[in-house]
Structure formats: C-alpha cells, structure tokens
Write an enzyme that holds these catalytic residues in place. Structure first.
Site, mmCIF file in Angstrom:
data_model
loop_
_atom_site.group_PDB
_atom_site.id
_atom_site.type_symbol
_atom_site.label_atom_id
_atom_site.label_comp_id
_atom_site.label_asym_id
_atom_site.label_seq_id
_atom_site.Cartn_x
_atom_site.Cartn_y
_atom_site.Cartn_z
ATOM 1 C CB THR A 95 -11.218 75.032 108.450
ATOM 2 O OG1 THR A 95 -10.362 75.567 107.731
ATOM 3 C CG2 THR A 95 -10.256 73.625 108.757
ATOM 4 C CG ASN A 105 -8.730 84.741 112.831
ATOM 5 O OD1 ASN A 105 -9.095 83.494 112.729
ATOM 6 N ND2 ASN A 105 -8.758 85.366 111.693
ATOM 7 C CB THR A 121 0.369 77.943 105.547
ATOM 8 O OG1 THR A 121 -0.146 79.120 104.351
ATOM 9 C CG2 THR A 121 0.944 78.180 106.596
ATOM 10 C CE LYS A 148 -6.981 74.363 106.546
ATOM 11 N NZ LYS A 148 -7.296 75.299 107.212
#
Lengths: 393, 393
Positions: A156, A388, A189, A178
């Site tokens: 991603t 972000n 995670t 990933k």
C-alpha cells in the site's frame, strides 16, 4: 532481504516447494499498480495456521479467514491492496465470500479452504467488478517464481516489497509481508503469508506461528495504531516430504518472521530512524515489554530522536507511566551505548551520543530483575504527518 | 479568557482577595523572558489542596510540594519555568528545598508552607545563582494586580498566558495555567494555581479540587505524554469571610478548571485543530472515557483531522482496541454532526462534513448504555514534530 530479481524462483512465498503465486493489476487501486496477489498450496499437505488482529473491529476478510483457518487447512490465499473491506457491513462480508468462491471456482477448490486478506482504506466497498475478473488473471499467472510479484501486489504505502527465507535440512520457510502504517502489536498489524514445504500438522503450525509472532510482529510498534485487517498466515505443503525437527522448524519460522518484522519497521511511513528499544534487568518479561512499548509510543521522544536529540528525560517520563517494578532513582538509560542517565539522574555527557545512523538503540536498565525484551519503533516525522493527512489511507 | 490589561487587578490568581503575586525575569531562561512567579496567600486562612502527576518519575518540586500540601496549609507558591528540576537526584531536591527556604526567609514564613513548581527541560539542574536572587526580586514585586505577570512567567512553549475567573456570591475563584506539550491525563500535565477568597477548609478543598480535575484537566490529552512535573494547587485565603454553598463553590472551581483546560488545548504545540471527542450511550462512564482516550491518542486519526479528512475508519479502529462494552456492528460515529458511520458501516456521505473550523467534534455512539464522557485533544502536525525535534524541551 529481497534483493533477488523477479525471475528468480524461490523468493518469498514461492521459496518453499509446493507453492505457486502471482501478483497482478486488477484495477482496484486508482494508481494502476499491482493490487491482487494469489498464493496456492499444491500439497500434498494443506495444513495451515493463522493469527489475526485483536482489534474488535475486524474487517470482513479477517472474520472470514478466521473461520477458514479454524478448519486447519488452507489451499489458497487471495490478497488485495486498494481497499480494506473493513466497516463495510454484511455486504462487505458477502464481497469477501464471493471472492473466495471465485478463487475456488477457478482453481477447483472448496471456498472453505480459501483465505482472504485485504488492505487499504477502511469503510469503502471493494470494486467487485474489477476484483473478480482479476482473480482469473491471477490464476492464469500462477507460477513457481511468482513470489516476488505477489509481494509487490500487496503493497500500500510500502516503498519496497518485503520477502524473507530460511532454510532447514531439506526444507524451506519463506514469506512476504506488507505494512507501513497502522503498525502496532495486537497482534500483527500487517498482512503476512509464510509458506513451508516441511511436513507439519496444523496444531504444531499454530503453536509455532503464535510463538514466532509473539516475539517478532507483536514487538513492532510503529505508530501505536492497531489495524482492523492484520493477518498472518502459515501454510505448509509438505512437498519436501520431511518432518522437521520441532525446534529447528520453530527457529526457522521465527527467523523469517523477525526478518519481515525488521523490514516493516525499516519501511515505516515517513520514518528517518529505526529505533530498537532494549529493556533489560526487568522483574519479568511482561514488565520489560510494557516499559519498551511505553517508550515506543512516546510521541515526544520519537520527535526528539528525529531531531537526533538524546533527550533521555522523555525516556524516563515514559517509563514512569508504567506499572512495572522499578525504583525511579535506580533507572539507567543508554542511547547508542552512552549511559546518559544513571540512577535516575544525569549520567554521561549527552554530547558523547552520536545519532547520525538510521538505527538508534535505546537501552533502559530497570535494575529490578533478570528479564529483558526488545521492541522496535521509528521516529515521528513531518513526513508521517503529511502521508497521513494529505489523503485518505 | 485573559483579555484584561496588565494594570487590571483581579486577573488569574489575584482575582480573589487575599492574594498577591508577581512574575519576574530571574535569568533562568536563556531567552531572557520572565521565568519566575510567586503567589502569596495573605490569609486569614491558608487552607490548600493539590493534585500531582501520577507519573512515578516525579520531579523534585513535586515530591516537595506533595509533602507541603499534606499539611493542609500553603502560604506561598514559587513557580519557575526554564527547568523542570526532574531526574536531578538528591542535589535537585536540595535545590527545591533551598528555593522554599529562600521564599520563607524573604517573606517571614515557614518553608514547610511554601509549595514549589518547576517546568522546562528534564535532567538539568536549575541555576540557583540566578533563581535565589530572583526570589528577592519577585517578593519585592508582589502586588494585588500581579496575577497576569505571574501567568506570563510560567510559560514555556505556550504562545499565550492563561487565566480564568469565576464569581460566587461575595467570593471569587481565579486561576492560571501553563502547558502546551507533554499534555495527557494522569493527572493534570501542567502547572496550575487556583486561588479563592472563600472560607473553605483543606479537606473540602481537596475533594472539590479532585472532583474538578477529574472532569477537566484529566480529560485533556494533547499528545498522550505524561509529565514528571504536573501540579495543580488550590489555595483559599478566606479573605471574603464567606463560607460558600458547597455545590456553588465546587461548580466555580470546576468552571475555572474547565476554562483553563480548554485554553491549554487551544494552545497545544503545533496544533491547528482542537478536537472534542464526545462518547455517548456507553455502558459506564469509565467505558466512555476509555474509548474517548483511545480515539484521542490515535496518531493516524490526528493526522487525518489535520488534513480535514473525515476518516471515520480510524475512529472505529481506535474504538476497537478498547475493552469497553459495544458491538462493532452497532457503532455510530458523527464528525461535526454528520453521521458518517452507521451500524459500524458506511453512513451519511462524508462529503457533507465541513472541517474548516478550528474546533472539530467527533461523536461516538456506542449504543451500549446511558453514560457519556468528553475528552479534548488536538491534531498532529508537522509543526508539533518540528517543535519537539528541533531543540530540547
């Protein structure tokens, strides 16, 4: 590390015999980069184990794959980037189900043995009109050297794809991962698939995988944020025909998991420093982990490390928030080997600390026992904020 | 809010009768800005209460002032910025003691009734050769209109000074606060002095102060980092001669505390958004606070808010990490009044959400009971990273 060319068989999930994989562009991502990976176990064994996010808000593919793994057998894993399929309600679960059915139909398998994993933005339905045809494309592209393409297709915000391999006596463990943000333990995670051609039954795979993740993926804490989609799968084809020594096999799985976990931290969003936090002389391992995690999650410290400032006061203030056994006036802290804090106060000259390298080691000595633990994190940077805040992810 | 000119008596800690204060430049800060504040209670009563950081690594002035407050009487408070006097060992404690002795000597008090508070960099001794003469300067400058100068002198990275006032029937509560980073509950990550001329005994002051801080300062969580120096003091001079109604007095103290807490969030380091998190329909208030705090500490969400992105998936992933009572498919989330998440899935169109204002309200409806709580935080910005990486603080 994944320095092998694409044409090299034996990378990542296809390092072990009995597996084929593919990574293709189904059109799920607007960017037009690869977004769909397929990993197929060709047996003769289909034993499997999995660990999943402990977030109570679980994505549809996590709910699905938890059920698949309970059966102890996985024939194929379909993984997409470009959408998490989390918080998408019953229709989202139907999408996951339909994806597994499509893989089963194309490969002549049972959908109940097809695991599904997804990663990307939460709260958006997947474009099934692109994903389902993509399954056919991926099935047609399956290859014994497809491990690298598969690793590429699950990226991603990762800047590099991540694979690892470890070899036993006649058997192999390989894997791909990933993950770059929303990285925190609880468990794992990230999306990870590890494969082996060793002959190992599902219950042992489960024990080995849980043991490995507890010390590797669970001790990576990039930003304290726990994902809805974390999935770590371990698939065994038995294609080597060899039943491995239990300890050697556990060590190999842990080696691959540790390698991938280290790569995840090294590619964390916006990071300029990889920070290893060693807590030593703790009364218990749980104390050591609690203290290490508290340090790893301290935004002020992570900013200081970014600025190459050996600000040990922020380490002590983080330790002080824990319930671990220690006396404040017996705490010692070293940064890159310089004991800047002794007995809870000023120690060696902080000017002696060099922080030019990417890797920074913080050692916290609790002087309260004999246990230890290591947690990895990274610094907090303006680039993390930008990645972000500038767009949804 | 502190819109009053410096010459106006009645600001902050001198709003209530029976108090004098001063703020002076002792030379502790390299910047040459005011760095030493003195607040003196002239009685007739000297009742006091205090709450302090729950960080187990406590600064010397915290250890000292905890003992002072235990006696139930405080005649003066000396506060310095420019150095936290934390992690400074026995010599640091001696510095605090010497400071209290100096105040006592200059004002003719007992050192055991002089509270001390410090803020600034951890792990550095205070320049006592500047601080002690500064005490004399401050004592000479004491004034009934010194509340504003005192509020200015305790600033560190604060961009504005912070005072508040509330009036009862013949009595007054006023206060000042400093704090811009290392703001998280546990308790009260800040320096705060609140004064009143009401006639209230120490045990009641203690109960009122704990009740107020639990709902105000304890529900401010700027960056999840708990300080070593947090101190909140409440001093009552009794100069009004009035014994207030207990409920009215508690409400006034809470009003001042809430006002100061809101000002702290509004001035948090690097922040561009103030975020109010309302958790409603929780099974218990503790559940509501746990969920609100988890949302407040989610770096990814704080980045999204900075980017004016109504990324409700990050709210759900934060809620999912808690142990609160809820069903994932019954969660509703609104951002600025738009219910972007319904039943754990996609709700109203996120395009309807306007996030242009500085204040952003996130409402999380757990649909699990009738309790509620509000926690304040702010966004995570590149400026926060810069302020906390470019130099030691």
């Amino acid at each position: 590390m994944s320095q092998n060319p694409v044409t090299n068989p034996g990378v990542g999930v296809t390092a072990a015999r009995g597996f084929r994989a593919a990574g293709v562009t189904a059109g799920i991502k607007a960017s037009g980069t690869p977004d769909l990976a397929l990993v197929v176990n060709e047996g003769p064994s289909f034993a499997a184990a999995g660990v999943f996010t402990s977030n109570r808000v679980k994505a549809a593919p996590v709910l699905w794959s938890q059920q698949v793994v309970k059966g102890g057998a996985v024939s194929a894993v379909i993984l997409n980037s470009g959408g998490a399929n989390a918080c998408t309600g019953p229709l989202g679960f139907q999408d996951t189900h339909a994806t597994a059915e499509k893989v089963a139909e194309v490969l002549g398998l049972s959908a109940g043995e097809v695991a599904v994993a997804s990663t990307g933005l939460i709260g958006v339905r997947l474009p099934m009109d692109k994903l389902l045809p993509g399954v056919e494309t991926a099935a047609a592209a399956l290859s014994e050297d497809g491990g690298e393409q598969a690793a590429v297709a699950i990226k991603t915000t990762d800047t590099v794809h991540k694979t690892a391999v470890a070899h036993g006596d006649g058997w192999t463990v390989g894997g791909m991962a990933k993950g770059a943000g929303m990285l925190a333990p609880g468990l794992a995670t990230m999306l990870v698939v590890i494969t082996t051609d060793a002959l190992v039954e599902a219950p042992e795979l489960d024990a080995v995988l849980r043991g490995a993740t507890a010390k590797t993926f669970d001790r990576v804490d990039s930003d304290g944020c726990m994902s809805t989609n974390d999935t770590v799968l371990l698939l065994a084809s038995g294609a080597s025909g060899i039943v491995p020594d239990a300890d050697e096999f556990a060590a190999a799985v842990r080696e691959v998991a540790a390698d991938l976990a280290r790569q995840l931290i090294g590619d964390a969003e916006g990071a300029s420093k990889d920070i290893r936090i060693d807590v030593v002389n703790a009364a218990s391992e749980a104390d050591a982990v609690e203290v290490a995690r508290s340090i790893a999650r301290n935004n002020l410290l992570k900013c200081a490390i970014h600025g190459e400032d050996p600000n040990w006061g922020r380490v002590l203030s983080a330790i002080g928030t824990t319930a671990a056994a220690f006396e404040p006036d017996r705490l010692d802290v070293a940064i890159n080997g310089v004991w800047v804090c002794r007995d809870g106060g000023v120690g060696e000259d902080r000017e002696l600390v060099s922080m030019k390298d990417r890797e920074v080691v913080i050692t916290a000595d609790l002087n309260a026992g004999k246990e230890a633990a290591t947690v990895w994190t990274n610094d907090l940077t303006a680039e993390y904020v930008h990645e972000n805040s500038a767009y949804s992810s």
